[in-house]
Write a protein that holds these residues in place. Structure first.
Motif, PDB file in Angstrom:
ATOM      1  N   PRO A 110       0.831  -1.207   0.000  1.00  0.00           N
ATOM      2  CA  PRO A 110       0.000   0.000   0.000  1.00  0.00           C
ATOM      3  C   PRO A 110       0.863   1.254   0.000  1.00  0.00           C
ATOM      4  O   PRO A 110       1.771   1.396   0.822  1.00  0.00           O
ATOM      5  CB  PRO A 110      -0.809  -0.127   1.292  1.00  0.00           C
ATOM      6  CG  PRO A 110      -0.821  -1.587   1.595  1.00  0.00           C
ATOM      7  CD  PRO A 110       0.499  -2.110   1.127  1.00  0.00           C
ATOM      8  N   THR A 111       0.570   2.158  -0.928  1.00  0.00           N
ATOM      9  CA  THR A 111       1.370   3.375  -1.066  1.00  0.00           C
ATOM     10  C   THR A 111       0.462   4.553  -1.382  1.00  0.00           C
ATOM     11  O   THR A 111      -0.409   4.463  -2.253  1.00  0.00           O
ATOM     12  CB  THR A 111       2.415   3.225  -2.186  1.00  0.00           C
ATOM     13  OG1 THR A 111       3.294   2.128  -1.875  1.00  0.00           O
ATOM     14  CG2 THR A 111       3.237   4.487  -2.352  1.00  0.00           C
ATOM     15  N   LEU A 112       0.674   5.637  -0.669  1.00  0.00           N
ATOM     16  CA  LEU A 112      -0.019   6.901  -0.913  1.00  0.00           C
ATOM     17  C   LEU A 112       1.015   7.954  -1.269  1.00  0.00           C
ATOM     18  O   LEU A 112       1.996   8.130  -0.546  1.00  0.00           O
ATOM     19  CB  LEU A 112      -0.796   7.329   0.339  1.00  0.00           C
ATOM     20  CG  LEU A 112      -1.403   8.734   0.330  1.00  0.00           C
ATOM     21  CD1 LEU A 112      -2.493   8.853  -0.721  1.00  0.00           C
ATOM     22  CD2 LEU A 112      -1.942   9.100   1.720  1.00  0.00           C
ATOM     23  N   VAL A 113       0.804   8.643  -2.367  1.00  0.00           N
ATOM     24  CA  VAL A 113       1.650   9.766  -2.751  1.00  0.00           C
ATOM     25  C   VAL A 113       0.824  11.042  -2.590  1.00  0.00           C
ATOM     26  O   VAL A 113      -0.211  11.208  -3.237  1.00  0.00           O
ATOM     27  CB  VAL A 113       2.158   9.632  -4.194  1.00  0.00           C
ATOM     28  CG1 VAL A 113       2.969  10.865  -4.589  1.00  0.00           C
ATOM     29  CG2 VAL A 113       3.013   8.368  -4.337  1.00  0.00           C
ATOM     30  N   LEU A 114       1.277  11.921  -1.702  1.00  0.00           N
ATOM     31  CA  LEU A 114       0.599  13.188  -1.415  1.00  0.00           C
ATOM     32  C   LEU A 114       1.449  14.328  -1.969  1.00  0.00           C
ATOM     33  O   LEU A 114       2.551  14.571  -1.479  1.00  0.00           O
ATOM     34  CB  LEU A 114       0.423  13.365   0.093  1.00  0.00           C
ATOM     35  CG  LEU A 114      -0.707  12.590   0.767  1.00  0.00           C
ATOM     36  CD1 LEU A 114      -0.624  12.741   2.281  1.00  0.00           C
ATOM     37  CD2 LEU A 114      -2.057  13.073   0.262  1.00  0.00           C
TER      38      LEU A 114
END
Length: 261
Positions: A198-202
């Protein structure tokens, strides 16, 4: 924060939150330190949060440069082992995103997911960094230019300007040159492309140091990742736009079940 004695150096670090809570590790970028996350901490209650000063930054020891990226990844790895943190979400800001990516590739038992902001798989060409390293050696960092890159064109009137400048001024020249030398040769494109977690790029919409399109490319590289744009956000949205940073971060943590039960 407290100095943690490792085999070869001391790193300034702090762990807060219930011992049984799901862990989050916060890794800052070049020239900054653990104070970067101060505005974010109230929104992370219910988690076990580790923040630190990388070698050469804040109150941590500053070995002589150059530094190797592998050594800086190892520093965070050792701190996580020291505090018995496993299956953590690692939040890497700017160049600290390289450390987060490298740690995820190396130790999947420690890293459950990634949150990356202002990050990329590499930062400019080695020749660009060689010019910057020469300037650092001769004159040290240009703090006005650093503030402008981190906070955007209206940096002089930014409420965060004093905090950012205080962190930049605290960083010793060995820390600037050491971390910059590690960044100069780092290219994690191939290894990050192998990640399946799981990866979130903000991305801050007004990030001038790492443009949003470059951060979207990073998100596209990791299968199943999520990309979110923070309206008006700078390169340091966790500091300048915490109200826009926290909701997508909480949504991500909720979606993957990284919450206290």
């Amino acid at each position: 924060m407290t100095l943690v004695w490792l085999d070869d150096l001391r790193l300034d670090a702090e762990v807060a939150g219930p011992p049984s809570a799901p862990p989050i590790v916060l890794v800052h970028g070049l020239g900054l330190d653990g104070r970067l996350w101060q505005s974010l901490l109230p929104g992370l209650t219910g988690h076990r949060v580790l923040r630190l000063d990388l070698r050469g930054h804040g109150a941590s020891d500053a070995p002589a440069p150059p530094y190797a990226m592998g050594a800086m990844i190892r520093d965070v790895e050792r701190l996580m082992d020291h505090f018995a943190l496993k299956e953590a979400i690692v939040l890497g800001a700017g160049e600290g995103g390289l450390i987060a990516q490298g740690l995820a590739v190396k130790r999947l038992d420690l890293v459950r997911g990634l949150v990356l902001t202002g990050a990329a798989t590499r930062f400019a060409n080695p020749s660009v960094w060689q010019v910057r390293l020469a300037r650092l050696h001769d004159a040290g960092p240009d703090l006005d230019a650093e503030c402008a890159a981190l906070l955007g064109p209206r940096w002089r009137t930014s409420p965060a300007q004093a905090e950012v400048r205080a962190m930049l001024e605290t960083t010793r020249r060995a820390g600037w040159a050491g971390f910059a030398s590690a960044i100069a040769s780092a290219d994690f494109y191939r290894t990050t492309a192998t990640l399946r977690l799981p990866t979130l790029v903000l991305a801050g919409a007004d990030d001038r140091r790492t443009p949003p399109d470059l951060q979207r490319e990073l998100a596209d590289l990791v299968a199943g990742s999520t990309f979110r744009l923070i309206r008006g956000g700078s390169h340091l949205p966790m500091l300048t736009h915490a109200d826009g940073f926290l909701p997508p971060l909480r949504d991500f943590l909720s979606a993957i079940g990284h919450l206290q039960t």
